[in-house]
Enzyme design. Structure first.
Site, PDB file in Angstrom:
ATOM      1  N   CYS A 263       0.830  -1.207   0.000  1.00 20.33           N
ATOM      2  CA  CYS A 263       0.000   0.000   0.000  1.00 20.33           C
ATOM      3  C   CYS A 263       0.871   1.266   0.000  1.00 20.33           C
ATOM      4  O   CYS A 263       2.041   1.231   0.408  1.00 20.33           O
ATOM      5  CB  CYS A 263      -0.874   0.037   1.241  1.00 20.33           C
ATOM      6  SG  CYS A 263      -2.102  -1.257   1.333  1.00 20.33           S
TER       7      CYS A 263
ATOM      8  N   GLU B 235       0.658   3.855   1.961  1.00 16.37           N
ATOM      9  CA  GLU B 235       1.033   4.322   3.296  1.00 16.37           C
ATOM     10  C   GLU B 235       2.257   3.579   3.804  1.00 16.37           C
ATOM     11  O   GLU B 235       3.150   4.157   4.431  1.00 16.37           O
ATOM     12  CB  GLU B 235      -0.125   4.087   4.283  1.00 16.37           C
ATOM     13  CG  GLU B 235      -1.412   4.811   3.927  1.00 16.37           C
ATOM     14  CD  GLU B 235      -2.339   4.004   3.034  1.00 16.37           C
ATOM     15  OE1 GLU B 235      -1.843   3.256   2.155  1.00 16.37           O
ATOM     16  OE2 GLU B 235      -3.554   4.120   3.196  1.00 16.37           O
TER      17      GLU B 235
ATOM     18  N   CYS C 271      -6.075   0.842   5.122  1.00 15.62           N
ATOM     19  CA  CYS C 271      -6.381  -0.549   5.495  1.00 15.62           C
ATOM     20  C   CYS C 271      -5.805  -0.888   6.875  1.00 15.62           C
ATOM     21  O   CYS C 271      -4.996  -0.154   7.446  1.00 15.62           O
ATOM     22  CB  CYS C 271      -5.839  -1.511   4.439  1.00 15.62           C
ATOM     23  SG  CYS C 271      -4.080  -1.849   4.596  1.00 15.62           S
TER      24      CYS C 271
ATOM     25  N   CYS D 123      -1.921  -1.123   7.231  1.00 19.25           N
ATOM     26  CA  CYS D 123      -1.257   0.187   7.274  1.00 19.25           C
ATOM     27  C   CYS D 123      -1.474   0.842   8.628  1.00 19.25           C
ATOM     28  O   CYS D 123      -0.560   1.438   9.194  1.00 19.25           O
ATOM     29  CB  CYS D 123      -1.769   1.074   6.146  1.00 19.25           C
ATOM     30  SG  CYS D 123      -1.212   0.477   4.530  1.00 19.25           S
TER      31      CYS D 123
HETATM   32  N1  THU Z   1      -4.403   0.291  -0.946  1.00 19.13           N
HETATM   33  C1  THU Z   1      -3.522   1.199  -0.440  1.00 19.13           C
HETATM   34  O1  THU Z   1      -2.541   1.573  -1.104  1.00 19.13           O
HETATM   35  N2  THU Z   1      -3.750   1.695   0.794  1.00 19.13           N
HETATM   36  C2  THU Z   1      -4.786   1.323   1.595  1.00 19.13           C
HETATM   37  O2  THU Z   1      -4.798   1.639   2.761  1.00 19.13           O
HETATM   38  C3  THU Z   1      -5.891   0.560   1.007  1.00 19.13           C
HETATM   39  C4  THU Z   1      -5.558  -0.198  -0.219  1.00 19.13           C
HETATM   40  C5  THU Z   1      -4.146  -0.267  -2.276  1.00 19.13           C
HETATM   41  C6  THU Z   1      -3.773  -1.719  -2.262  1.00 19.13           C
HETATM   42  C7  THU Z   1      -4.154  -2.118  -3.662  1.00 19.13           C
HETATM   43  O3  THU Z   1      -3.077  -1.803  -4.528  1.00 19.13           O
HETATM   44  C8  THU Z   1      -5.326  -1.229  -4.001  1.00 19.13           C
HETATM   45  O4  THU Z   1      -5.290  -0.164  -3.064  1.00 19.13           O
HETATM   46  C9  THU Z   1      -6.669  -1.919  -3.921  1.00 19.13           C
HETATM   47  O5  THU Z   1      -6.846  -2.544  -2.702  1.00 19.13           O
END
Ligand code: THU
Length: 134
Positions: A56, A58, A87, A90
């Protein structure tokens, strides 16, 4: 009323999403993490054909910061098209270093969609102090 985060950080988080590598979800995420010394670390999500290996935005920003010697943070701005929320993984990784972190979510139109403390997003979180001292 809380003061909004600096506009330049909102714009930097949105710009960070441009570098997202998202061939699978097509969901771009950008983040800017501010260390207490004022230094800024940008991150985007980086996906992988082996889906669980995705990281992710973050955590990208956090790992960049820690690997460059920063361990204290006061603000993260997270940008997505719909102003989505960070999420659980993170939240947990950020909690390790900054349980009182301010977490601001924005959309790509610079609207603030959420403004919380990390503690409120991860109540009764598990942190370093929960491990027995050794
Ligand atoms: N994702 C993030 O980068 N940060 C989050 O806190 C939630 C999800 C990304 C992971 C994946 O590449 C996409 O969003 C879909 O879940």
């Amino acid at each position: 009323m809380t003061t909004p985060p600096p506009l330049e950080l909102i714009q930097a988080a949105i710009a960070a999403a441009d570098f997202a590598y998202v061939p699978y979800s097509h969901y771009r995420v950008g983040a800017v993490l501010r260390a207490t010394d004022g230094s800024l670390y940008r991150g985007c999500n980086v996906e992988n054909a082996a889906y669980p290996s995705c990281i992710c935005a973050e955590r990208t920003a956090l790992v960049k910061a820690v690997s460059e010697g920063r361990q204290a943070f006061d603000l993260i701005v997270i940008a997505t098209q719909n102003g989505g929320s960070p999420c659980g993984s993170c939240r947990q990784m950020l909690y390790e270093f900054a349980p009182d972190l301010r977490v601001v979510m924005v959309d790509f139109a610079q609207r603030i969609t959420g403004d919380f403390t990390l503690r409120s997003l991860l109540p009764e979180g598990f942190g370093p102090n929960d491990l027995p001292q050794r």
